[in-house]
Structures are given as C-alpha cells and as structure tokens.
Design an enzyme around this catalytic site. Structure first.
Site, mmCIF file in Angstrom:
data_model
loop_
_atom_site.group_PDB
_atom_site.id
_atom_site.type_symbol
_atom_site.label_atom_id
_atom_site.label_comp_id
_atom_site.label_asym_id
_atom_site.label_seq_id
_atom_site.Cartn_x
_atom_site.Cartn_y
_atom_site.Cartn_z
ATOM 1 N N CYS A 120 -34.144 -21.145 13.570
ATOM 2 C CA CYS A 120 -34.176 -20.435 14.848
ATOM 3 C C CYS A 120 -32.751 -20.138 15.332
ATOM 4 O O CYS A 120 -32.067 -19.335 14.714
ATOM 5 C CB CYS A 120 -34.999 -21.242 15.858
ATOM 6 S SG CYS A 120 -35.467 -20.254 17.275
ATOM 7 N N HIS A 151 -40.182 -22.056 13.057
ATOM 8 C CA HIS A 151 -39.938 -23.504 13.083
ATOM 9 C C HIS A 151 -40.757 -24.208 12.001
ATOM 10 O O HIS A 151 -41.908 -24.567 12.241
ATOM 11 C CB HIS A 151 -40.307 -24.069 14.462
ATOM 12 C CG HIS A 151 -39.320 -23.699 15.510
ATOM 13 N ND1 HIS A 151 -38.218 -24.475 15.788
ATOM 14 C CD2 HIS A 151 -39.251 -22.627 16.331
ATOM 15 C CE1 HIS A 151 -37.512 -23.894 16.748
ATOM 16 N NE2 HIS A 151 -38.122 -22.778 17.100
ATOM 17 N N GLU A 198 -40.599 -27.155 11.104
ATOM 18 C CA GLU A 198 -40.819 -28.570 11.413
ATOM 19 C C GLU A 198 -42.079 -28.822 12.225
ATOM 20 O O GLU A 198 -42.554 -29.948 12.279
ATOM 21 C CB GLU A 198 -39.588 -29.149 12.145
ATOM 22 C CG GLU A 198 -39.358 -28.646 13.574
ATOM 23 C CD GLU A 198 -38.631 -27.297 13.663
ATOM 24 O OE1 GLU A 198 -38.632 -26.558 12.663
ATOM 25 O OE2 GLU A 198 -38.092 -26.979 14.727
#
Ligand code: XMP
Length: 507
Positions: free
Chosen positions: A79, A167, A169
């Site tokens: 990001c 993202h 994660e």
C-alpha cells in the site's frame, strides 16, 4: 544467526498483522519504526514496507532511505510502501477517483513473476487506500491488476523489489498468505526454521549468557504471559529466579491457592503473599474505578518491592511483556491504544535491570512456547483477567462480603462454561456485581437482594469484542444455579453490548 525479515512501520493499523503473517510462515521478523532500519545487521533477509495513514505527498509523510534498501535487500512495499517507492522514483500517485475499500478481484496476473507464483486470476484481494499509483516510473512494470486498479502490483526490473497496493496480510485477501510466502520464502530465501522450540533453545542460551549467576525476581499474576516467562526463565537459571505472586484479595474463588499449586508443580521457586487485608483496608469506601486501579497498582508495587527486598542481591526484574505491548509503546503515530498497565511504575521504583524474554512474541506464540515447555493447558488457555481483578467488577465500594458473593457467582458461571464446553469458545467471561437491589420472591418470602450481570465476549485482541451468543439453555441453568446457591443474589442479567461502544469490563 537467526535470519529475519524487517518490517518497516509507517504507522498502519495492519503492521502488526504483517508481522503475524510472516511469523506464521515460521520466519522470524521484527517490526521497527520507518526510520530505524538496522543497517549492517547481516541476518536481515528482506524488507517489507508497511502501509501508513499518510499520503506520500503529505508534508508530514514518513520517509525512509529507499536507496539504502532497494537493490541491497529484497523489498516488498505494501500500500503506502508501494506508493512511496513508485513516487520517489518519479511515478505518479494521486487521490483515487473513489476511495477504494474492500474486496477486489485480480483480473490480470504476470504468471512468470515470482511474487505471483501459484496465485490465480480471480483471487480476492483487500484494498484500503485513498490514493492510487497512476503512472509507474521507468523500469517498473505491472505484475497484477484488478478491474479498478491497473497497477495493483508492480515489480522493478533488475532488482528484487515489488509493490502491492492491496493488503496481503488481511484475512480477506485470499491469496495473501501465498503472496507473502512467495516473498518471504521464494524471494528472500527464508529457511522457515523459526518455531516455539527454536525460540526456547535460543532464548534459554541467551538468558544464561545475559544473566550469568545474577538473581532475578518476577511478579506472577496467574495470567499466561507472566507464567510462561517464569517457566522459561526457570529453565534458563533455575533457583536464581524467585517469583512473587501477590493475592490482593480481588482474585477469583480459590484462584490464589490453585494457581500457587500449579506454579509449585511446574517447579517454580515461588513466594505467595496474602496481602488481601491490606488491600481491603485501602479500598474501603472507594467507588471511583480509576482510584481503585491506582490503589491496587500502587499497593501491588509496594508489596512486591517489600518482598523482593527480602531476597539478597537481586539484580534483575523480569516481566512477561509481549510484542503487542512493545509495539504499542513504540507507536509512531502517537495514538495510544492501550491504557491498561498493571505494574507500570514497577521497574522505575525498583531500580533493577529489566529482563523481558517474551518481548518479541505474539500472544499465540507465547501459548505455543508454553505448550512446548510442558505447561498445563488450563494455564495456557486461561482467559484474560484484569490486574485489579474483581475490584473493577464490583460497581461501587468494595467489601469482603461483596467480593465473596461475586466470587461464588463468578465460579458458577466459569465452571458452567467449562462443563458445557464453552470456555474455549469465548475470549473472556465473568460476573459483575451491580449496585442495584430488586424485589424477588423465594418460597413465600419477599426478597430484596442484589442483581448480577453475566458478561462473556468473543474477541481476538480485546480491542473490539462482541457479546458471546451463549445458548439460552446454558444461561438459564447458570441463572438458576446462581440464584439458588448464592445468598444475597435474586436476579441475573446477561450483558448484550459489544465493544465499541461499550467496553468489556464495566468499570
Ligand atoms: P476494556 O474493559 O477496556 O478491557 O474493554 C479490555 C481488556 O483489558 C482488560 N482490562 C484490564 N487489564 N488492568 C489490566 O491488566 C486493568 O486495569 C484493566 N482494565 C481492563 C479487560 O479485562 C479486557 O481483557
């Protein structure tokens, strides 16, 4: 040498999550502030740049020396991290026409790219950004796109540098784990040798080195973190560790006795101090929750200090601080998230050196270490319990009689959760004694007695929580048992508030 990935923190809410995901790949990582990269550390295998609340063109945006990273290590920007690298190399980053939050689908993938290995077109990714990269610098090329975002992921040719605007994660990026694995294992070459066992071996060796023959004291609370820290230290230095377990009188029913027994069975050198009378005295008549916390916090420090001074030549104070506590206290954006510090002030007061063997572990890793150390499951899976204990679950002033009523009701609830196989399904649970009396009828008698509230929540980190949707039959049974067995209680309520806007504890 323990190989590691460095995560440079630009202040994103999900930085910790990146750390957890990397650890789940059996790879050790450290989260460090964006301007604290450990140049010269030979064990660094790769770098991940986190997201950020800032835009890259903000005056206050966090910057780092990218030229000392790119080309020297494999780098993955996530990001903001991706936008920063593109922007600084001459690309364009602009506010997205519409802010992009939520799921998106990968519509194009550069299959030969190592970051994209085994990721299929159609995978879901999670976007959360107000800016987007609209033009890539020279040498940068697209490796993945979504319908809305052409430059969803890029690579820099001639170096091991990638950027992703989504993202990986977060749980909702279905290909996120694969992408991180491609980076950490495929690109950085992690040998995936980080495990609870390897942590124990290296930490025990390091503790022996660090502490030598020095004496160490540690305050036990009955909670997972301090217990695991104690068992680990015990393995490293044995009887040079003295543990102190203070009963402030606000523990659960029989908790002091039972936990002390557990500690003794684990071979710990532990001193149990019953200081309950002192705390009851100091708390008498106090109704303000923060005052209660302060009195208990200070009382704990004084009792602990007195006991520790009885031991000769102590040099170290050990604490069960874990990684999220450290990251929070390092918080670079200045947002203080957690304000509960049980024994804050203890290190300052005691003038001892601090030893925190779990300071780099996440909670689930602490549990895994505890298991590997052979600790019993009931200690490891124990619900969180506030430092001031039942004092913040008795609304209004505290008396020994009220504590005893609450202990009985709480014991029925917690035992019930265990008996019904519900204990491990909730994050934490307890009973609150309300400053309310209400009318009831028992036999032919009119009663005018206390009301209690049951509280049980589901959560992953206590920052947000939902009330646990416990079965009605279970709640009915607990209510019945409490009213029949606990003298002085004639009404039971169930708290159906979530956090936010409520909190887990009532005080
Ligand atoms: P709240 O009530 O803020 O609680 O939603 C979040 C978590 O923190 C625990 N808690 C405390 N823990 N000292 C502690 O050690 C405190 O003063 C304290 N107050 C709340 C609470 O039990 C929950 O796990």
């Amino acid at each position: 040498m323990q190989e590691k990935i460095i995560i440079l923190d630009f202040g994103s809410q999900t930085t910790q999550l990146i750390g957890r995901r990397v650890r789940e790949l059996s790879t050790y990582c450290e989260i460090v502030p964006y301007n604290k990269f450990p140049y010269g550390d030979q064990s660094v295998k790769g770098v991940i740049l986190s997201g950020s609340p800032f835009s890259v063109y903000d005056e206050k945006a966090f910057k780092t020396e990218l030229d000392r990273l790119r080309g020297h290590y494999p780098v993955l920007g996530i990001c903001y991290g991706a936008q920063l690298m593109a922007y600084e190399a001459g690309g364009a980053v602009e506010p997205a026409p519409s802010r992009e939050y939520g799921r998106a689908i990968l519509t194009h993938i550069e299959e030969a790219d190592p970051l994209m290995a085994d990721i299929a077109v159609g995978s879901q990714v999670w976007m959360s950004h107000g800016d987007t990269i609209t033009r890539l610098p020279e040498n940068f090329s697209i490796v993945a796109s979504t319908e809305e975002v052409a430059i969803a992921a890029y690579r820099v040719s001639g170096e091991q540098t990638w950027g992703v605007q989504f993202h990986p994660e977060v749980f909702h990026s279905t290909c996120g784990t694969q992408l991180l694995k491609n980076f950490v294992v495929g690109i950085c070459g992690s040998t995936q040798s980080w495990s609870a066992e390897s942590f124990i071996d290296s930490t025990v060796a390091a503790l022996r080195q660090q502490l030598g023959d020095d004496k160490v004291v540690l305050g036990l609370s009955g909670g997972v973190d301090s217990s695991v820290a104690a068992v680990l230290l015990n393995r490293a230095i044995g009887k040079n560790l003295t543990c102190i377990f203070v009963d402030h009188g606000m523990l659960r029913k029989n908790e002091f006795r039972n936990v002390l027994h557990d500690y003794e069975c684990l071979g710990l050198n532990v001193i149990g101090v019953d200081a309950s009378q002192r705390f009851f005295r100091e708390l008498a008549g106090v109704t303000d929750p923060e005052r209660k916390r302060k009195i208990i916090g200070k009382g704990f420090i004084d009792v602990f200090d007195e006991e520790a001074h009885k031991i000769k030549d102590v040099k170290w104070l050990a604490q069960g601080t874990i990684y999220p506590d450290c990251i929070e206290s390092l918080s670079i954006t200045g947002t203080v998230i957690k304000s509960h510090h049980n024994v804050g002030g203890l290190p300052e007061k005691m003038n001892l050196r601090l030893c925190e063997p779990l300071r780099l572990l996440f909670k689930d890793e602490v549990r895994a270490v505890g298991r590997s150390l052979g600790m019993p499951e009931h200690l490891i899976k124990r619900h969180p319990f506030p430092g001031p204990g039942l004092a913040v679950r008795i609304l209004g002033d505290i008396t020994p009689e009220k504590v005893s009523v609450l202990q009985e009701a709480d014991d029925i609830f917690i035992q019930g959760l265990r008996d019904w196989g519900l204990y491990d399904k909730v994050w934490q649970a307890g009973v609150i004694l309300l400053p309310v009396q209400s009318v009831g009828v028992m036999g032919d008698e009119r009663t005018y007695e206390r009301a209690v509230a049951l509280r049980a929540v589901t959560s992953t980190d206590a920052m947000t929580a939902d009330w646990a949707h416990l079965p009605y039959e279970f709640l009915a049974k607990v209510s019945n048992d409490i009213i029949n067995q606990v003298r002085g209680v004639n009404r039971v309520c169930y708290d159906i508030s979530s956090k936010p806007p409520s909190t887990i504890e009532w005080e």
